[in-house]
Motif scaffolding. Structure first.
Motif, PDB file in Angstrom:
ATOM      1  N   ASN A  46     -98.667 -40.265 -24.520  1.00 43.86           N
ATOM      2  CA  ASN A  46     -98.985 -40.031 -25.928  1.00 43.86           C
ATOM      3  C   ASN A  46     -97.850 -40.429 -26.863  1.00 43.86           C
ATOM      4  OD1 ASN A  46    -101.497 -38.876 -25.255  1.00 43.86           O
ATOM      5  ND2 ASN A  46    -100.530 -36.881 -24.891  1.00 43.86           N
ATOM      6  N   PHE A  47     -96.788 -41.023 -26.303  1.00 50.07           N
ATOM      7  CA  PHE A  47     -95.607 -41.340 -27.110  1.00 50.07           C
ATOM      8  C   PHE A  47     -95.171 -42.778 -26.865  1.00 50.07           C
ATOM      9  CE2 PHE A  47     -95.719 -36.830 -26.301  1.00 50.07           C
ATOM     10  CZ  PHE A  47     -95.456 -36.276 -27.536  1.00 50.07           C
ATOM     11  N   LYS A  48     -94.425 -43.317 -27.822  1.00 54.68           N
ATOM     12  CA  LYS A  48     -93.903 -44.672 -27.703  1.00 54.68           C
ATOM     13  C   LYS A  48     -92.839 -44.721 -26.607  1.00 54.68           C
ATOM     14  CE  LYS A  48     -94.714 -45.869 -32.555  1.00 54.68           C
ATOM     15  NZ  LYS A  48     -94.105 -46.288 -33.839  1.00 54.68           N
ATOM     16  N   ASP A  49     -92.675 -45.892 -26.037  1.00 58.39           N
ATOM     17  CA  ASP A  49     -91.711 -46.088 -24.953  1.00 58.39           C
ATOM     18  C   ASP A  49     -91.995 -45.121 -23.810  1.00 58.39           C
ATOM     19  OD1 ASP A  49     -90.393 -48.051 -26.460  1.00 58.39           O
ATOM     20  OD2 ASP A  49     -89.185 -46.516 -27.466  1.00 58.39           O
ATOM     21  N   SER A  61     -88.501 -34.409 -19.873  1.00 53.05           N
ATOM     22  CA  SER A  61     -87.899 -35.735 -19.747  1.00 53.05           C
ATOM     23  C   SER A  61     -86.446 -35.686 -20.191  1.00 53.05           C
ATOM     24  CB  SER A  61     -88.672 -36.746 -20.599  1.00 53.05           C
ATOM     25  OG  SER A  61     -88.496 -36.453 -21.976  1.00 53.05           O
ATOM     26  N   SER A  62     -85.728 -36.757 -19.903  1.00 50.19           N
ATOM     27  CA  SER A  62     -84.309 -36.821 -20.265  1.00 50.19           C
ATOM     28  C   SER A  62     -84.111 -37.131 -21.739  1.00 50.19           C
ATOM     29  CB  SER A  62     -83.607 -37.888 -19.407  1.00 50.19           C
ATOM     30  OG  SER A  62     -84.237 -39.149 -19.601  1.00 50.19           O
ATOM     31  N   ILE A  63     -85.178 -37.556 -22.414  1.00 51.84           N
ATOM     32  CA  ILE A  63     -85.076 -37.889 -23.832  1.00 51.84           C
ATOM     33  C   ILE A  63     -85.476 -36.681 -24.651  1.00 51.84           C
ATOM     34  CG2 ILE A  63     -85.908 -39.412 -25.663  1.00 51.84           C
ATOM     35  CD1 ILE A  63     -86.447 -41.500 -23.575  1.00 51.84           C
ATOM     36  N   GLU A  64     -84.676 -36.271 -25.587  1.00 50.49           N
ATOM     37  CA  GLU A  64     -84.967 -35.103 -26.405  1.00 50.49           C
ATOM     38  C   GLU A  64     -86.176 -35.356 -27.296  1.00 50.49           C
ATOM     39  OE1 GLU A  64     -81.570 -33.946 -28.584  1.00 50.49           O
ATOM     40  OE2 GLU A  64     -80.328 -33.594 -26.826  1.00 50.49           O
ATOM     41  N   GLY A  65     -86.931 -34.270 -27.529  1.00 50.86           N
ATOM     42  CA  GLY A  65     -88.160 -34.371 -28.306  1.00 50.86           C
ATOM     43  C   GLY A  65     -87.951 -34.962 -29.687  1.00 50.86           C
ATOM     44  N   LYS A  66     -86.825 -34.746 -30.290  1.00 48.24           N
ATOM     45  CA  LYS A  66     -86.629 -35.208 -31.662  1.00 48.24           C
ATOM     46  C   LYS A  66     -86.458 -36.727 -31.735  1.00 48.24           C
ATOM     47  CE  LYS A  66     -81.585 -34.590 -31.616  1.00 48.24           C
ATOM     48  NZ  LYS A  66     -80.461 -33.913 -32.259  1.00 48.24           N
ATOM     49  N   ASP A  67     -86.207 -37.365 -30.573  1.00 49.23           N
ATOM     50  CA  ASP A  67     -85.982 -38.801 -30.565  1.00 49.23           C
ATOM     51  C   ASP A  67     -87.234 -39.588 -30.218  1.00 49.23           C
ATOM     52  OD1 ASP A  67     -82.796 -38.168 -29.045  1.00 49.23           O
ATOM     53  OD2 ASP A  67     -83.272 -38.469 -31.165  1.00 49.23           O
ATOM     54  N   ILE A  68     -88.307 -38.915 -29.899  1.00 49.54           N
ATOM     55  CA  ILE A  68     -89.516 -39.610 -29.499  1.00 49.54           C
ATOM     56  C   ILE A  68     -90.490 -39.654 -30.665  1.00 49.54           C
ATOM     57  CG2 ILE A  68     -89.243 -38.948 -27.084  1.00 49.54           C
ATOM     58  CD1 ILE A  68     -91.306 -36.782 -27.518  1.00 49.54           C
ATOM     59  N   HIS A  69     -91.389 -40.619 -30.602  1.00 50.98           N
ATOM     60  CA  HIS A  69     -92.354 -40.800 -31.682  1.00 50.98           C
ATOM     61  C   HIS A  69     -93.758 -40.849 -31.089  1.00 50.98           C
ATOM     62  CE1 HIS A  69     -89.072 -41.560 -34.479  1.00 50.98           C
ATOM     63  NE2 HIS A  69     -88.549 -42.374 -33.577  1.00 50.98           N
ATOM     64  N   PRO A  70     -94.672 -40.036 -31.577  1.00 56.96           N
ATOM     65  CA  PRO A  70     -96.035 -40.009 -31.023  1.00 56.96           C
ATOM     66  C   PRO A  70     -96.781 -41.301 -31.287  1.00 56.96           C
ATOM     67  CG  PRO A  70     -95.897 -38.677 -33.012  1.00 56.96           C
ATOM     68  CD  PRO A  70     -94.494 -39.064 -32.669  1.00 56.96           C
ATOM     69  N   GLU A  71     -97.622 -41.663 -30.333  1.00 51.46           N
ATOM     70  CA  GLU A  71     -98.420 -42.866 -30.449  1.00 51.46           C
ATOM     71  C   GLU A  71     -99.906 -42.554 -30.561  1.00 51.46           C
ATOM     72  OE1 GLU A  71     -98.200 -45.595 -27.094  1.00 51.46           O
ATOM     73  OE2 GLU A  71     -97.742 -47.233 -28.487  1.00 51.46           O
TER      74      GLU A  71
END
Length: 287
Positions: A46-49, A61-71
């Motif tokens: 549901n997210f980019k990358d 995941s290893s990526i923090e929620g604030k750095d992800i963008h929903p798709e």
């Protein structure tokens, strides 16, 4: 009289045992709501990358929620924050207990057309055919039939009682009908308070999520100095709106369903009152 008391006690136990137990069901639904939030809404797809997020859930995941963008729209809902799983639980709870009330009230309405049952019983009462009316109640097998059968059974017993005068018999008959109605009402009204409560609480919890989102938005606006962080600002505002939408939607559905089931319960109690009046009138006429 002792046999009636024993029978009433058994009926009370049966009605208390009927329906879903909120103390058991609600924690299970909360666990389901959290799982939906983490693994359905928080799915990396549901997210980019998504390839960088791995599998499972964005939360782990290893990526923090604030750095992800929903798709997708599900990803947008996930970004609503920690209040979202609570609101999801509210929505699931409304759905589950609405289905439970639907089936319970459908069973309480009995077999066949309830209006035809009322007309048939009243017709038999006008002809003083008590045994035939009791047989109709056995065929109906609903809450209305249970109450009417109890009233007719008492009617039949009192008609052969020589120890009481007519006024005392009328009082005893009315009491028997009231007790039978009282035994049926807990089953009809059980878990209705949950729908009523969620109709109000869902909005308040959503308001809490809205406030949290706006706090984040204004914090982003103030912490950036002359150049506020537009991304953080929009994230805070979107979190506030997501919680508002979920809360209002859940509240609206809960209120609509609560009023719907309340009207069905009122309809059943009206039928009970209608036949009860006919029973008393018939007893006064023929005894």
């Amino acid at each position: 009289m002792e046999m009636n008391v024993s029978k009433n006690d058994e009926q009370v136990v049966a009605r208390k045992a009927g329906g879903l137990n909120p103390a058991v069901i609600i924690p299970i639904l909360f666990a389901i709501g959290v799982c939906i939030y983490l693994f359905v809404l928080g799915s990396p797809g549901n997210f980019k990358d998504a390839d960088k997020l791995g599998s499972g859930s964005v939360a782990f995941s290893s990526i923090e929620g604030k750095d992800i963008h929903p798709e997708s729209f599900l990803g947008i809902i996930y970004k609503g924050g920690v209040i979202v799983p609570i609101l999801i639980t509210f929505m699931i709870t409304v759905i589950v207990f609405s289905f439970e009330r639907y089936f319970v009230l459908g069973k309480a309405a009995g077999k066949g057309n309830l209006d035809n049952f009322v007309v048939q019983v009243r017709s038999l009462l006008n002809q003083n055919k008590i045994d035939e009316a009791i047989e109709e109640c056995d065929r109906q097998q609903g809450s209305v039939g249970n109450v009417v059968k109890e009233g007719l059974t008492t009617y039949k017993a009192l008609s052969h009682d020589t120890t009481l005068n007519k006024e005392q018999k009328m009082v005893a008959l009315n009491k028997a009908i009231e007790e039978a109605t009282t035994l049926e009402m807990p089953m009809l009204e059980k878990n209705m308070m949950i729908l009523s409560t969620l109709g109000t609480v869902a909005t308040l919890v959503a308001l809490l999520g809205t406030v949290i989102g706006m706090i984040k938005a204004f914090f982003a606006l103030g912490s950036g100095g002359g150049t506020p962080d537009a991304a953080a600002l929009s994230t805070g505002i979107s979190e506030a709106l997501i919680n508002t939408a979920l809360g209002i939607g859940t509240s609206a559905i809960a209120i609509i369903l609560y009023n719907f089931f309340t009207s069905k319960i009122d309809g059943l109690t009206y039928k009970i009152d209608e036949i009860s009046m006919s029973i008393q009138q018939s007893f006064a006429e023929f005894n």
